[in-house]
Design an enzyme around this catalytic site. Structure first.
Site, PDB file in Angstrom:
ATOM      1  N   CYS A 264       7.963   0.633   3.428  1.00  0.00           N
ATOM      2  CA  CYS A 264       7.701   0.322   2.018  1.00  0.00           C
ATOM      3  C   CYS A 264       7.923   1.497   1.071  1.00  0.00           C
ATOM      4  O   CYS A 264       7.711   1.365  -0.130  1.00  0.00           O
ATOM      5  CB  CYS A 264       6.290  -0.208   1.869  1.00  0.00           C
ATOM      6  SG  CYS A 264       5.872  -1.384   3.152  1.00  0.00           S
TER       7      CYS A 264
ATOM      8  N   HIS B  13       1.348   1.694  -6.216  1.00  0.00           N
ATOM      9  CA  HIS B  13       1.859   0.946  -5.068  1.00  0.00           C
ATOM     10  C   HIS B  13       1.240  -0.452  -5.134  1.00  0.00           C
ATOM     11  O   HIS B  13       1.932  -1.435  -5.007  1.00  0.00           O
ATOM     12  CB  HIS B  13       1.526   1.687  -3.773  1.00  0.00           C
ATOM     13  CG  HIS B  13       2.154   1.079  -2.560  1.00  0.00           C
ATOM     14  ND1 HIS B  13       3.501   0.854  -2.473  1.00  0.00           N
ATOM     15  CD2 HIS B  13       1.615   0.627  -1.394  1.00  0.00           C
ATOM     16  CE1 HIS B  13       3.775   0.295  -1.294  1.00  0.00           C
ATOM     17  NE2 HIS B  13       2.655   0.144  -0.625  1.00  0.00           N
TER      18      HIS B  13
ATOM     19  N   GLU C 193      -5.819   3.622  -2.738  1.00  0.00           N
ATOM     20  CA  GLU C 193      -4.975   4.159  -3.815  1.00  0.00           C
ATOM     21  C   GLU C 193      -5.842   4.572  -5.010  1.00  0.00           C
ATOM     22  O   GLU C 193      -5.618   5.626  -5.614  1.00  0.00           O
ATOM     23  CB  GLU C 193      -3.918   3.138  -4.253  1.00  0.00           C
ATOM     24  CG  GLU C 193      -2.916   3.740  -5.246  1.00  0.00           C
ATOM     25  CD  GLU C 193      -1.699   2.856  -5.520  1.00  0.00           C
ATOM     26  OE1 GLU C 193      -1.696   1.673  -5.124  1.00  0.00           O
ATOM     27  OE2 GLU C 193      -0.744   3.368  -6.152  1.00  0.00           O
TER      28      GLU C 193
ATOM     29  N   LYS D 152       4.121  -5.245  -8.677  1.00  0.00           N
ATOM     30  CA  LYS D 152       4.205  -6.183  -7.551  1.00  0.00           C
ATOM     31  C   LYS D 152       3.494  -7.490  -7.887  1.00  0.00           C
ATOM     32  O   LYS D 152       3.747  -8.524  -7.264  1.00  0.00           O
ATOM     33  CB  LYS D 152       3.582  -5.561  -6.299  1.00  0.00           C
ATOM     34  CG  LYS D 152       4.401  -4.421  -5.718  1.00  0.00           C
ATOM     35  CD  LYS D 152       3.840  -3.937  -4.387  1.00  0.00           C
ATOM     36  CE  LYS D 152       4.675  -2.821  -3.789  1.00  0.00           C
ATOM     37  NZ  LYS D 152       4.485  -1.515  -4.431  1.00  0.00           N
TER      38      LYS D 152
ATOM     39  N   HIS E 158       5.896  -7.765  -3.127  1.00  0.00           N
ATOM     40  CA  HIS E 158       6.169  -6.484  -2.484  1.00  0.00           C
ATOM     41  C   HIS E 158       7.563  -6.555  -1.868  1.00  0.00           C
ATOM     42  O   HIS E 158       7.781  -7.255  -0.877  1.00  0.00           O
ATOM     43  CB  HIS E 158       5.123  -6.212  -1.409  1.00  0.00           C
ATOM     44  CG  HIS E 158       5.197  -4.819  -0.839  1.00  0.00           C
ATOM     45  ND1 HIS E 158       6.199  -3.927  -1.177  1.00  0.00           N
ATOM     46  CD2 HIS E 158       4.396  -4.168   0.034  1.00  0.00           C
ATOM     47  CE1 HIS E 158       6.007  -2.791  -0.518  1.00  0.00           C
ATOM     48  NE2 HIS E 158       4.917  -2.918   0.214  1.00  0.00           N
TER      49      HIS E 158
ATOM     50  N   PHE F 250       3.873   1.655   5.948  1.00  0.00           N
ATOM     51  CA  PHE F 250       3.596   1.657   7.389  1.00  0.00           C
ATOM     52  C   PHE F 250       4.080   2.993   7.944  1.00  0.00           C
ATOM     53  O   PHE F 250       5.086   3.535   7.481  1.00  0.00           O
ATOM     54  CB  PHE F 250       4.430   0.566   8.080  1.00  0.00           C
ATOM     55  CG  PHE F 250       3.803  -0.787   8.066  1.00  0.00           C
ATOM     56  CD1 PHE F 250       2.704  -1.065   7.275  1.00  0.00           C
ATOM     57  CD2 PHE F 250       4.334  -1.805   8.849  1.00  0.00           C
ATOM     58  CE1 PHE F 250       2.138  -2.328   7.274  1.00  0.00           C
ATOM     59  CE2 PHE F 250       3.780  -3.071   8.853  1.00  0.00           C
ATOM     60  CZ  PHE F 250       2.683  -3.338   8.067  1.00  0.00           C
TER      61      PHE F 250
END
Lengths: 415, 407
Positions: free
Chosen positions: A166, A299, A310, A331, A336, A395
């Protein structure tokens, strides 16, 4: 240092709410939602059915002849379409051969040509493949998008593909800037691309990380992300090169930072230490203070874990100032887009600077006492923005943050 | 001020064995890692051979708690990273862990896990897809696992660009150290042999034997007829010269420069001319501020491919054309097979060549397709001041890295 400055001179995107940059800009300002039923594959067997799909994607309308669509995956076509738009926008679509000989291509990938290869793979597993369409594997690797762009446009500069899940798109932008700063290329086409596909959809569903309706970033009742697809591409250019040809300058890449959580493969460090490290590094690289940041493109995936960590990470970096900075998750509108996310959000950040607005976080209804910052939930805001911090976390604990700035001749806007 | 970058350690999980000692004995002793494939049944394929990793016990390098979450490729890469760090005698602690990174390249990633995950998805139901497998389906799993195992929070990135993934990863890592963003980066790459990809490569006629010949890997040979797959991971410990000097480490060599290039090619195919690889090499020479006559040794990418070997040979002939100053050239895939992200293993081999003053042979080469100064048998007592590691990839991507003896 004048010779080290890297500016953005062209933008391109396709995503769930836009098939061009002007469309994207108005959709972001309108707070449009692009998340709805997925149609690129049959979702009947899956737990959830929604996603941020690019509607009525017609590559031939966006990629002019003589450029070929042969053996190009959906991911390749989206990247190519965004590249064509960005090059046209920069006035470089018909670049001279000499410049093509030096121009670079850096793309962040995700599932690559998986959507097209899934059918072949299923036939292979079930032993039903009469003539397995192996030729589709030509576009299987993530590298295929950069290969297609470089080969079809006859580009001979540095070319590579990052796959840090990501954060791929953000890393691609950061590396493209480095290539220009180290004189490896005067102009670099950079960005990311990601298709919706069954493997990804099944993977996030297996992790129970998908909101069955639509994602609700930073909301108390958030249940997970919405998967999306699309591509974001920007043309980065050495300032001296852009000046020489009188290019229109959208903004400047001021810095980027990369870190690793070294905590867990799929769960973020709950205290946001890795995220904070990436943000600090990006600000340090950019030479900007926390006081100077006007907007954070978060994010903000809307998973319970990401949004909390976050928020903590932003507080750790910005202290009291965290409460004064508008923060939003685009997003909430496009889903996403994984490997493309950092790139599409980079395009959004540059548009925010160029058109003086802060994109909203839509679908936010119930405030979360633990996520208590200004998430721009009431709709887009008009605002003069000089500095944007864009976050991408992934990830593998792969965190990347990029700092974008308004372009000023003196180069001191962010002092 | 850009900092200098040196190689202070190597880590190897290869078909010639695990660790630098056995690797050195085998590679420079002229042995091959190519054997009949045992990972899966090859009955239905023309190709039967592969260079599988051997004698690898991941428990020797990785803690049980981390190991049980890893796929095979992550095990290989993480063990390689640990070995490279140990070889460099670099100690990680709370004071430096944010300045140590992992940058890896992989071409296919953990395809065995992806196949396992997809099998449930496509033959049963997506609802029964196994969440435990998900973390290892992504290409950046090996670098993430290695960071967790080593506890390092510095730069962590994965390059996924076909056969030049590892070369590009090392170039990226060196740039990060040069710019001061990290002090140490474990860089390189790896890939595994998997049945599904064996199918795909068979379809694309990448594998020997083609046209009814013998199944052999013959780099740069007029009779070459395709490649033989390999696997493994090679990691080099890249470190700023100042960090190495401060702790008294003796580097193998320095990363003197690199060049990256692209050349138009069909999807998954090769360019028709040698301009791409020539550009990458000339850019690397320019970055290292040397001319082609100063390169003593080239570790070529040749793998027995009919077209790729030809354009690489043409590029080498064109770039290294100074009379009397042609470098020695070897292609060690004759011993290792085509490991896809082989750049890490080949960089480690180059570091060993520079340190030990030995050149590895090009197994399988008997009738050179071009008059290059090939190393046919291992040679000792050869001083290498500058070595060039060449990377070529289908789709038209090229990378060259120049490694220099220090002092």
């Amino acid at each position: 240092m004048e010779q080290n400055r890297v500016v953005v001179t062209g933008l391109g995107t396709v995503n769930a709410i836009a098939r061009s940059v002007p469309e994207f800009s108005s959709a972001l300002q309108a707070g449009r939602c692009g998340i709805g039923p997925v149609t690129v594959f049959d979702t009947a067997e899956f737990r959830t059915h929604n996603g941020g799909e690019v509607q009525q994607f017609a590559p031939r309308e966006m990629i002019p002849r003589p450029y070929s669509l042969k053996r190009m995956s959906r991911a390749d076509c989206m990247a190519m379409a965004a590249t064509v738009e960005a090059l046209n926008d920069a006035g470089l679509f018909a670049a001279p051969d000499k410049l093509r000989g030096e121009m670079g291509v850096v793309i962040g990938g995700g599932a690559g040509g998986m959507l097209e290869c899934e059918a072949v793979y299923r036939d292979y597993l079930l032993g039903t493949g009469r003539g397995l369409a192996y030729s589709r594997f030509a576009s299987f690797c993530c590298a295929s998008s950069a290969d297609q762009i470089a080969s079809q446009l006859r580009i001979r500069g540095p070319k590579t593909t990052f796959m840090t899940a990501c954060s791929s798109g953000a890393t691609a932008i950061g590396y493209a800037r480095d290539l220009i700063q180290t004189n490896m290329a005067p102009v670099v086409i950079c960005g990311g691309t990601e298709p919706l596909c069954r493997i990804t959809y099944a993977a996030f569903n297996a992790l129970q990380a998908v909101d069955p309706e639509h994602c609700k970033p930073f909301d108390k009742n958030r249940q997970g992300l919405s998967l999306g697809e699309g591509s974001g591409v920007m043309i980065l250019e050495a300032l001296s090169h852009a000046r020489q040809r009188g290019a229109r300058i959208y903004g400047e890449i001021l810095g980027y930072g990369v870190s690793c959580d070294a905590h867990h493969m799929t769960a973020p460090d709950p205290e946001g230490a890795g995220a904070a490290l990436a943000m600090r590094r990006a600000l340090e690289d950019a030479g900007v203070s926390t006081e100077a940041v006007d907007y954070i493109n978060a994010h903000g995936t809307a998973t319970p874990a990401n949004d909390l960590m976050e928020t903590k990470g932003i507080k750790a970096v910005f202290g009291r100032r965290a409460y004064q900075i508008p923060i939003s998750s685009t997003k909430s509108m496009i889903g996403h887009t994984l490997g493309a996310a950092g790139a599409i959000e980079g395009v959004a950040a540059v548009l925010a600077i160029h058109h003086h607005f802060i994109p909203p976080t839509i679908h936010h209804q119930t405030p979360d006492p633990q996520c208590d910052l200004d998430f721009v939930t009431e709709g887009a805001r008009a605002s003069d923005i000089n500095i944007v911090l864009s976050n991408s976390f992934a990830f593998g604990g792969n965190n990347t943050a990029v700092v974008f700035g308004k372009f000023a001749d003196s180069g001191v806007t962010h002092a | 001020m850009l900092r200098r970058v040196v190689v202070t350690g190597v880590g190897l999980v290869t078909p010639l064995g695990v660790g630098k000692d056995v690797f050195t004995r085998q590679l420079f002793g002229g042995f091959s890692g190519i054997r009949p494939i045992t990972l899966f049944d090859t009955t239905r394929f023309d190709a039967k051979l592969g260079a599988q990793i051997r004698d690898f016990t991941p428990q020797d390098f990785i803690r049980p708690a981390t190991l049980r979450r890893m796929d095979r490729l992550s095990q290989m890469a993480t063990a390689g990273a640990r070995m490279a760090l140990d070889d460099a005698a670099f100690q990680i602690g709370p004071h430096n862990r944010d300045r140590v990174g992992v940058v890896l390249g992989t071409c296919f990633g953990g395809t065995d896990v992806a196949a396992q995950f997809g099998k449930v998805l496509f033959t049963d139901s997506p609802r029964r897809a196994n969440p435990i497998l998900v973390p290892n389906v992504v290409m950046n799993a090996p670098a993430g696992h290695a960071a967790i195992e080593l506890g390092v929070r510095g730069v962590n990135t994965t390059v996924n660009h076909r056969e030049v993934s590892a070369e590009t990863a090392m170039a990226y890592a060196a740039a990060e150290i040069m710019r001061g963003r990290a002090d140490v980066i474990l860089a390189g790459g790896g890939d595994i042999i998997s049945e599904f990809y064996f199918n795909v490569l068979t379809h694309f006629r990448t594998l020997s034997p083609q046209k009814g010949g013998m199944e052999e890997l013959r780099p740069f040979d007029a009779q070459r007829n395709g490649t033989i797959v390999g696997e493994g991971a090679g990691i080099v410990c890249l470190e700023s010269l100042e960090s190495a000097e401060a702790r008294g480490a003796i580097p193998y060599c320095e990363i003197a420069g690199w060049g990256l290039s692209a050349a138009p090619a069909g999807p998954n195919d090769w360019p028709t001319d040698p301009i791409g690889p020539s550009l990458a090499m000339t850019r690397a020479l320019a970055a290292a501020h040397i001319d082609s006559g100063e390169i003593d040794y080239v570790s070529a990418a040749a793998n027995g491919g009919r077209r790729s070997d030809r354009i690489e040979a043409e590029a080498l002939g064109g770039v290294f054309s100074s009379p009397g100053r042609q470098p020695r050239v070897s292609a060690i895939k004759g011993s290792l097979g085509e490991g896809f992200s082989s750049g890490g293993i080949r960089a480690a081999a180059m570091a060993l060549s520079i340190q030990n003053r030995t050149l590895a042979p090009t197994l399988g080469l008997s009738q050179p397709l071009a008059p290059l100064n090939f190393v046919l048998n291992a040679e000792t007592q050869v001083a290498i001041r500058y070595g060039l590691l060449n990377g070529v990839s289908s789709g038209g991507t090229f990378a060259a890295v120049i490694m220099k003896k220090i002092g």
